[in-house]
Design a protein around this motif. Structure first.
Motif, PDB file in Angstrom:
ATOM      1  N   LEU A  12       0.837  -1.204   0.000  1.00 12.89           N
ATOM      2  CA  LEU A  12       0.000   0.000   0.000  1.00 12.89           C
ATOM      3  C   LEU A  12       0.871   1.253   0.000  1.00 12.89           C
ATOM      4  CD1 LEU A  12      -2.796   1.291   0.272  1.00 12.89           C
ATOM      5  CD2 LEU A  12      -2.618   0.995   2.751  1.00 12.89           C
ATOM      6  N   SER A  13       1.922   1.222   0.793  1.00 16.98           N
ATOM      7  CA  SER A  13       2.822   2.358   0.883  1.00 16.98           C
ATOM      8  C   SER A  13       3.434   2.658  -0.492  1.00 16.98           C
ATOM      9  CB  SER A  13       3.913   2.046   1.913  1.00 16.98           C
ATOM     10  OG  SER A  13       4.891   3.022   1.884  1.00 16.98           O
ATOM     11  N   LYS A  14       3.810   1.594  -1.204  1.00 13.64           N
ATOM     12  CA  LYS A  14       4.407   1.775  -2.534  1.00 13.64           C
ATOM     13  C   LYS A  14       3.401   2.479  -3.461  1.00 13.64           C
ATOM     14  CE  LYS A  14       6.758  -0.681  -6.260  1.00 13.64           C
ATOM     15  NZ  LYS A  14       7.082   0.602  -6.848  1.00 13.64           N
ATOM     16  N   TYR A  15       2.156   2.003  -3.432  1.00 18.38           N
ATOM     17  CA  TYR A  15       1.126   2.635  -4.273  1.00 18.38           C
ATOM     18  C   TYR A  15       0.982   4.121  -3.911  1.00 18.38           C
ATOM     19  CZ  TYR A  15      -3.348   4.174  -6.062  1.00 18.38           C
ATOM     20  OH  TYR A  15      -4.325   4.916  -6.683  1.00 18.38           O
ATOM     21  N   CYS A  16       0.882   4.400  -2.615  1.00 23.08           N
ATOM     22  CA  CYS A  16       0.652   5.787  -2.178  1.00 23.08           C
ATOM     23  C   CYS A  16       1.827   6.689  -2.555  1.00 23.08           C
ATOM     24  CB  CYS A  16       0.421   5.838  -0.666  1.00 23.08           C
ATOM     25  SG  CYS A  16      -1.127   5.070  -0.167  1.00 23.08           S
ATOM     26  N   TRP A  17       3.051   6.204  -2.329  1.00 23.51           N
ATOM     27  CA  TRP A  17       4.224   7.042  -2.618  1.00 23.51           C
ATOM     28  C   TRP A  17       4.445   7.184  -4.123  1.00 23.51           C
ATOM     29  CZ3 TRP A  17       7.146  10.114   0.551  1.00 23.51           C
ATOM     30  CH2 TRP A  17       6.870  10.017   1.921  1.00 23.51           C
ATOM     31  N   ASP A  18       4.221   6.090  -4.885  1.00 21.71           N
ATOM     32  CA  ASP A  18       4.462   6.162  -6.336  1.00 21.71           C
ATOM     33  C   ASP A  18       3.366   6.952  -7.053  1.00 21.71           C
ATOM     34  OD1 ASP A  18       6.629   4.633  -5.897  1.00 21.71           O
ATOM     35  OD2 ASP A  18       5.878   2.799  -6.846  1.00 21.71           O
ATOM     36  N   PHE A  38      -8.715   7.257  -5.456  1.00 22.77           N
ATOM     37  CA  PHE A  38      -9.594   6.531  -4.530  1.00 22.77           C
ATOM     38  C   PHE A  38      -9.886   5.133  -5.085  1.00 22.77           C
ATOM     39  CE2 PHE A  38     -13.562   5.227  -2.586  1.00 22.77           C
ATOM     40  CZ  PHE A  38     -13.292   5.488  -1.248  1.00 22.77           C
ATOM     41  N   LYS A  39     -10.152   5.066  -6.392  1.00 24.53           N
ATOM     42  CA  LYS A  39     -10.415   3.749  -7.012  1.00 24.53           C
ATOM     43  C   LYS A  39      -9.172   2.875  -6.915  1.00 24.53           C
ATOM     44  CE  LYS A  39     -14.238   4.662 -10.084  1.00 24.53           C
ATOM     45  NZ  LYS A  39     -14.631   5.369 -11.294  1.00 24.53           N
ATOM     46  N   GLY A  40      -8.004   3.495  -7.062  1.00 23.73           N
ATOM     47  CA  GLY A  40      -6.745   2.757  -6.928  1.00 23.73           C
ATOM     48  C   GLY A  40      -6.623   2.146  -5.533  1.00 23.73           C
ATOM     49  N   LEU A  41      -7.023   2.914  -4.525  1.00 21.93           N
ATOM     50  CA  LEU A  41      -7.001   2.384  -3.155  1.00 21.93           C
ATOM     51  C   LEU A  41      -8.001   1.230  -3.042  1.00 21.93           C
ATOM     52  CD1 LEU A  41      -6.793   5.803  -1.243  1.00 21.93           C
ATOM     53  CD2 LEU A  41      -5.005   4.044  -1.315  1.00 21.93           C
ATOM     54  N   LYS A  74       0.237   8.927   5.844  1.00 21.81           N
ATOM     55  CA  LYS A  74       1.634   9.380   5.769  1.00 21.81           C
ATOM     56  C   LYS A  74       1.880  10.119   4.448  1.00 21.81           C
ATOM     57  CE  LYS A  74       3.672   5.624   8.340  1.00 21.81           C
ATOM     58  NZ  LYS A  74       4.415   4.377   8.102  1.00 21.81           N
ATOM     59  N   VAL A  75       1.065   9.805   3.439  1.00 23.33           N
ATOM     60  CA  VAL A  75       1.195  10.474   2.145  1.00 23.33           C
ATOM     61  C   VAL A  75       0.103  11.539   1.990  1.00 23.33           C
ATOM     62  CG1 VAL A  75       0.905  10.094  -0.342  1.00 23.33           C
ATOM     63  CG2 VAL A  75       2.424   8.619   0.986  1.00 23.33           C
TER      64      VAL A  75
END
Ligand code: CAA
Length: 379
Positions: A12-18, A38-41, A74-75
């Motif tokens: 999840l962190s990778k998705y949020c940061w990238d 939001f859909k990505g999450l 965090k992001v």
């Protein structure tokens, strides 16, 4: 954190940061919300973390959910809030909805295709929520809603709204909860708020003018709306607390990085004991808040939410978010005050965490009322 939680958070962190982080400075300045994030999450399975799998949820624990919110915040605090308010709507539907209401409304929310919003506050009834004035008059086959809701997180971007309105006399017992959909006749959106923070999360007024809501969209029964709202808020407050922890953790990470690299007087500023004590206190507050949040989350995982613990977690973690983000700006000094570094954004995003889902003064009211009951019981 167990191995599963570690893997969940890393992915999840990778998705949020990238994906999300590179746009945050720009989108914060423009006040732009992106549905694709939001859909990505949702694609990561975090739009409905604690909901049962039969309704499209991930069927995970509330502690898992707190880790998820921490990672997103965090992001981006605003995207974490969009997830948390939508998840509160889901938990209300799951806890208090009928089988057909769950079947009809939950799937698009748990998948992240749609967003949910919670409409309790009105211009004159914020903390005193039971004084709300929006009415729901019984007519054949349903109710006609009239009134205005204020400061609604995700107003305008959400499709499903849980709306509290008065079907009976004054006070909490006269309140009922309804499911209203964007597009329902007589339901429109008023002004969009201009805010200090949470700029990528729209906050909007909702207007009901003879808005017809069918009987089948009444939740739990007439007069049960305040219980529905308060039950939802117990869970919601823990989610806001977890977001506070994530927000504070990011500020601490930024302050540590900067203090180790910034040189003044021929040494890193971290080497000054004044700063070491400040950073140590920041880390202490973050960790103690996290423990309290997990304790409240565990009360939800094991039985019903413990309202006192939920309020304590919300109060402690969001006060921590405000203090730690403010201190992080101080550690960074002049650049901390500029948009060149993200700490000023996190400081602005922290402030309203102390206000939403019950101000931190209201959390103290809830805690004190529980204390009184416990001690009177023992006396
Ligand atoms: N769970 C279930 N039921 C509850 C409950 C809970 N946690 N807390 C109270 N109730 C029930 C009570 O049992 C009582 O019912 P009975 O009379 O049958 O026992 C009824 O609700 C009324 O309770 P109170 O007498 O305690 O009500 P009150 O008027 O004194 O208000 C309050 C209590 C705690 C101050 C409440 O008004 C409150 O929480 N205010 C803050 C409002 C708030 O949090 N707003 C958030 C807006 S939403 C938001 O911010 C979301 C967003 O968009 C980000």
């Amino acid at each position: 954190m167990n191995d599963f939680q570690k893997e969940l958070c890393q992915n999840l962190s990778k998705y949020c940061w990238d994906t999300i982080e590179p746009h945050m400075e720009h989108d914060d300045a423009e006040g732009k919300f992106r549905m694709e994030f939001f859909k990505g999450l949702g694609d990561y399975g975090v739009a409905g973390v604690t909901l049962p799998e039969e309704y499209g949820g991930a069927g995970l624990s509330y502690i898992d959910y707190c880790y998820v919110l921490e990672e997103i915040s965090k992001v981006s605090v605003p995207y974490a809030v969009t997830v948390s308010v939508s998840s509160m709507v889901q938990s209300i539907l799951n806890e208090y909805g009928s089988k057909s209401q769950k079947e009809k409304f939950l799937l698009p929310l748990t998948s992240g295709e749609e967003i949910g919003a919670f409409a309790l506050s009105e211009s004159h009834s914020g903390s005193d929520a039971a004084a709300l004035k929006t009415t729901a008059r019984k007519v054949e086959g349903g109710y006609l809603l009239n009134g205005t809701k204020m400061w609604i997180t995700s107003g305008g971007i959400a499709k499903t709204y849980i709306v509290m309105a008065r079907t009976g006399g004054e006070g909490a017992k006269g309140v009922s909860a309804f499911i209203v959909r964007d597009g329902d006749k007589g339901f429109s959106f008023g002004k969009a708020e201009k805010k200090m923070g949470w700029k990528t999360s729209p906050t909007r007024e909702l207007i009901f003018e003879n808005c017809f809501v069918a009987d089948e969209n009444l939740l739990l029964g007439e007069g049960k709306g305040f219980t529905v709202a308060m039950g939802g808020l117990d869970r919601g407050r823990v989610a806001i607390a977890a977001i506070g922890v994530g927000c504070a953790q990011r500020a601490l990470d930024e302050a540590m990085k900067y203090s180790l690299s910034r040189q003044q007087f021929k040494q890193s500023i971290f080497d000054f004991q004044g700063l070491q004590f400040m950073l140590a206190d920041m880390a202490l507050e973050v960790e103690s808040s996290r423990l309290l949040v997990h304790s409240a989350a565990s009360s939800i995982d094991h039985s019903k939410p413990n309202s006192k613990l939920c309020s304590m977690a919300k109060l402690k973690a969001t006060d921590t978010a405000m203090k730690v983000t403010t201190d992080a700006v101080q550690v960074l000094g002049g650049v901390g005050y500029t948009a060149e570094y993200p700490v000023e954004r996190f400081m602005r995003d922290a402030k309203v965490l102390q206000i939403v889902e019950g101000t931190n003064q209201i959390q103290r009211v809830v805690i004190a009322r529980h204390l009184k009951k416990e001690y009177e019981h023992h006396a």
